[in-house]
Write an enzyme that holds these catalytic residues in place. Structure first.
Site, short mmCIF file in Angstrom:
data_model
loop_
_atom_site.label_atom_id
_atom_site.label_comp_id
_atom_site.label_asym_id
_atom_site.label_seq_id
_atom_site.Cartn_x
_atom_site.Cartn_y
_atom_site.Cartn_z
N GLU A 1 -1.04 2.52 -1.07
CA GLU A 1 -0.25 1.59 -0.28
C GLU A 1 -1.09 1.21 0.95
O GLU A 1 -1.61 2.10 1.63
CB GLU A 1 1.05 2.25 0.16
CG GLU A 1 1.93 1.30 0.92
CD GLU A 1 3.25 1.89 1.37
OE1 GLU A 1 3.57 3.03 1.02
OE2 GLU A 1 3.95 1.18 2.11
N LYS B 1 -0.79 9.33 6.23
CA LYS B 1 -1.06 8.11 6.97
C LYS B 1 -0.09 7.93 8.13
O LYS B 1 -0.45 7.45 9.20
CB LYS B 1 -1.00 6.90 6.03
CG LYS B 1 -2.19 6.84 5.10
CD LYS B 1 -2.11 5.64 4.17
CE LYS B 1 -1.81 6.04 2.76
NZ LYS B 1 -1.14 5.10 1.93
N ARG C 1 -1.74 17.79 -5.59
CA ARG C 1 -2.26 17.19 -4.36
C ARG C 1 -3.28 18.10 -3.70
O ARG C 1 -3.20 19.31 -3.81
CB ARG C 1 -1.11 17.06 -3.35
CG ARG C 1 -0.43 15.76 -3.32
CD ARG C 1 0.68 15.82 -2.27
NE ARG C 1 0.33 15.02 -1.11
CZ ARG C 1 0.51 13.70 -1.08
NH1 ARG C 1 1.00 13.06 -2.11
NH2 ARG C 1 0.18 13.02 -0.01
P1 ATP Z 1 0.04 9.62 2.52
O1 ATP Z 1 1.47 10.02 2.64
O2 ATP Z 1 -0.91 10.67 2.89
O3 ATP Z 1 -0.25 8.37 3.19
P2 ATP Z 1 0.57 8.56 -0.05
O4 ATP Z 1 0.81 9.38 -1.25
O5 ATP Z 1 1.70 7.87 0.56
O6 ATP Z 1 -0.24 9.44 0.96
P3 ATP Z 1 -0.64 6.33 -1.34
O7 ATP Z 1 -1.36 5.25 -0.67
O8 ATP Z 1 0.67 6.01 -1.90
O9 ATP Z 1 -0.55 7.51 -0.29
O10 ATP Z 1 -1.56 7.06 -2.41
C1 ATP Z 1 -2.37 6.47 -3.38
C2 ATP Z 1 -2.66 7.50 -4.42
O11 ATP Z 1 -3.31 8.62 -3.85
C3 ATP Z 1 -1.41 8.01 -5.07
O12 ATP Z 1 -1.61 8.07 -6.46
C4 ATP Z 1 -1.25 9.38 -4.48
O13 ATP Z 1 -0.61 10.24 -5.38
C5 ATP Z 1 -2.67 9.80 -4.20
N1 ATP Z 1 -2.72 10.77 -3.12
C6 ATP Z 1 -2.22 10.62 -1.87
N2 ATP Z 1 -2.40 11.71 -1.14
C7 ATP Z 1 -3.06 12.61 -1.93
C8 ATP Z 1 -3.52 13.95 -1.76
N3 ATP Z 1 -3.35 14.60 -0.60
N4 ATP Z 1 -4.15 14.55 -2.80
C9 ATP Z 1 -4.33 13.90 -3.94
N5 ATP Z 1 -3.91 12.65 -4.19
C10 ATP Z 1 -3.27 12.00 -3.19
MG MG Z 2 2.87 6.17 -0.67
#
Ligand code: ATP
Ligand code: MG
Ligand code: MG
Length: 562
Positions: free
Chosen positions: A32, A271, A261
């Site tokens: 995102e 983020k 994760r």
């Molecule tokens: P954050 O809350 O840290 O911003 P998010 O999951 O909201 O992370 P996205 O931009 O939606 O972030 O993530 C893109 C991809 O990266 C998704 O498939 C998510 O599952 C993966 N991802 C995000 N954080 C992690 C992590 N800590 N370890 C492994 N994969 C991750």
């Molecule tokens: Mg997300």
């Protein structure tokens, strides 16, 4: 060293491939655009891009841009750069928003199948319908809206689209299976009218309704023909809904599988948290080297190859892994140890005058860039009557268990023809040692210790040393949250450091480590070296023609981190 493809050859990802062993693997990485990517995302990138590459397939970089009030152009750009920096090239870049019309049409089709309805309930009602807290406080039931006929649902959904409802007064809900024990099947939302009708970066003001993640993500995967949709473990329970939606609409069904994760303890990654640190001015920006965003790690001098081997070494399973910063840094150290040249850098210089240099002054010695690997070559270093050593390598009062420089004591200067012996020293009015006088020691055998030094005329540099941004190992669980756990002493700046003249050649011959990513050759963050006995360093992009700025990448040993 571990096979760089180890994570695809055995374990979780090998099993996933066996479940659908197609030769046309197509994966996606769906961030995102609401912030910069972090070290956790590097795992997602390594998993999705790496899996496809390993099987000869392709990967789409898809921006999940379904939340206009959180998304900014800046984030799209930073995300694309981070993926590229890690060494991956998307087969194509897509945007969930490019599919908004298609998703809308599929939503109408779902209504026509009597598998979605427009609901006007507020959050509190929905909670009750879902059996209260954790679904355990009461029976589950559907609201009256679930009984609307298809025509009414269609009409209302079109009214939602046309802006006839106030924000949050109506949403499209999937008619799933409230008897199912899985809460992710209890009539989840498909479309919403956001509270703030913000301008969307790509679609402007065209849409007043937006698909929610569970709806958009699944159908984008399907419509792009993703074969293996690899996501993190928190989506395990959402898999049933994912499969339900594609099946209900009779569209192509990708296979969703969930890996654990990657969390890093001792810092925050999400983020939303990072945005607070940036907006409150606690850090200089998303790429502040004390953060664990990919742009911060890049600026800090961590090579992308070190990140990828770190992830490969951890392996991929379904378990969440929480790794201390120290372990990551250990991995970075290991990757730099034999791959970057060594120079002498003095953080806090003190002048040493070697009184009896005589003819030796002005001679040159050959100083190898690596003690072990002759392939790294060497550079010439001038012997001068005045040299600089680090303040920490001198003591005003000697003691028997101390082996560096002190009055009357003999110490070796690395690769210098003879050891030196301090004869006297002088201090300024603040009591700070400003000058040490010494003589060459031409007869004694090998000294007990060698220290690093730089000749007169060496390159002045500013060195920035970063420590941990947080005081505890789990900043988020501290009372008052991670903002109450800030270490206000997390960076120190050495304004007057000196690096030996080999630096110019190291800069000219970068990237170090050698990498096959030609495009990145000239960037400051690829000029990395080891300052012997000090730490690993990289050129910061704040450097100008007048002033070179270095960042400490990592210390040479673990304990010196904070
Ligand atoms: P954050 O809350 O840290 O911003 P998010 O999951 O909201 O992370 P996205 O931009 O939606 O972030 O993530 C893109 C991809 O990266 C998704 O498939 C998510 O599952 C993966 N991802 C995000 N954080 C992690 C992590 N800590 N370890 C492994 N994969 C991750
Ligand atoms: Mg997300
Ligand atoms: Mg998030």
């Amino acid at each position: 060293p571990l096979d760089p493809d180890a994570m695809f050859k055995q374990g979780f990802l090998a099993e996933v491939y066996k479940e659908r062993p197609t030769k046309d693997v197509l994966t996606r990485f769906p961030p995102e655009p609401n912030g910069y990517l972090h070290l956790g995302h590097a795992k997602a990138i390594a998993v999705n891009f790496g899996f496809a590459r390993f099987h000869g397939g392709k990967t789409i970089l898809r921006f999940d841009d379904t939340n206009p009030d959180k998304e900014k152009e800046e984030f799209f750009v930073a995300i694309e750069e981070a993926v590229q920096w890690l060494g991956f090239t998307p087969h194509k870049i897509t945007y969930a928003s490019d599919n908004f019309q298609k998703l809308y049409d599929l939503a109408e089709r779902l209504i026509q199948l009597d598998r979605a309805y427009v609901c006007h309930c507020v959050e509190a009602d929905i909670k009750l319908q879902r059996g209260g807290k954790d679904g355990k406080e009461g029976p589950r039931y559907r609201c009256e809206h679930a009984n609307q006929d298809i025509e009414s649902n269609l009409r209302k959904f079109r009214d939602m689209r046309d802006g006839k409802y106030e924000p949050q007064t109506a949403f499209l809900r999937m008619k799933q299976d409230i008897e199912n024990p899985n809460p992710q099947m209890w009539d989840l939302a498909a479309y919403r009218i956001p509270k703030d009708q913000t301008h969307h970066v790509r679609t402007g003001d065209k849409w007043k309704i937006y698909p929610v993640y569970g709806f958009a993500h699944c159908l984008c995967d399907s419509s792009e023909g993703i074969t293996h949709s690899l996501c993190t473990g928190e989506f395990l329970t959402a898999r049933e809904s994912y499969e339900w939606l594609n099946k209900s609409l009779g569209v192509y069904e990708p296979m969703q599988r969930e890996y654990g994760r990657l969390n890093i303890s001792g810092t925050v990654l999400s983020k939303r948290s990072l945005e607070k640190l940036v907006n409150l001015g606690i850090v200089k920006g998303w790429d502040d080297p004390r953060l664990f965003t990919l742009s911060a790690l890049r600026r800090r001098g961590v090579p992308p190859s070190a990140i990828l081997s770190f992830i490969n070494e951890l392996g991929v399973t379904t378990a969440v892994t929480s790794i201390p910063i120290a372990r990551f840094e250990q991995s970075v150290r290991r990757s730099l140890e034999t791959s970057v040249p060594r120079l002498m850098l003095v953080l806090d210089p003190v002048r040493v005058i070697i009184e009896d240099m005589g003819d030796m002054h002005g001679q040159e010695i050959d100083f190898p860039f690596s003690p072990k690997d002759p392939n790294l070559g060497s550079h010439k270093l001038k012997l001068t009557q005045t040299v600089f050593i680090d303040r920490s390598d001198f003591r005003e009062i000697d003691s028997p268990d101390y082996f560096r420089l002190a009055p009357g004591k003999i110490v070796g200067l690395l690769r210098f023809p003879h050891p030196i012996k301090a004869t006297s020293f002088s201090k300024d009015t603040d009591g700070k040692v400003v000058e040490i006088r010494a003589v060459l020691d031409k007869d004694s055998k090998k000294p007990k210790a060698f220290i690093h030094w730089v000749p007169e005329g060496s390159q002045p540099v500013e060195v920035r040393v970063y420590g941990s941004l947080f005081k505890s190992d789990d900043p988020s669980s501290v009372d008052g949250g991670f903002l109450s756990d800030i270490n206000h002493d997390s960076q120190s700046i050495h304004q007057n450091a000196l690096v030996d003249s080999g630096f110019a050649e190291v800069a000219r011959t970068a990237p170090w480590p050698k990498s096959n990513l030609e495009s990145s050759k000239l960037l400051p963050e690829n000029v990395r070296f080891q300052g012997i006995r000090v730490a690993y360093f990289v050129v910061d992009r704040d450097s100008t023609d007048e002033k070179i700025v270095l960042n400490r990448i990592v210390s040479l040993k673990e304990d010196a981190r904070k």
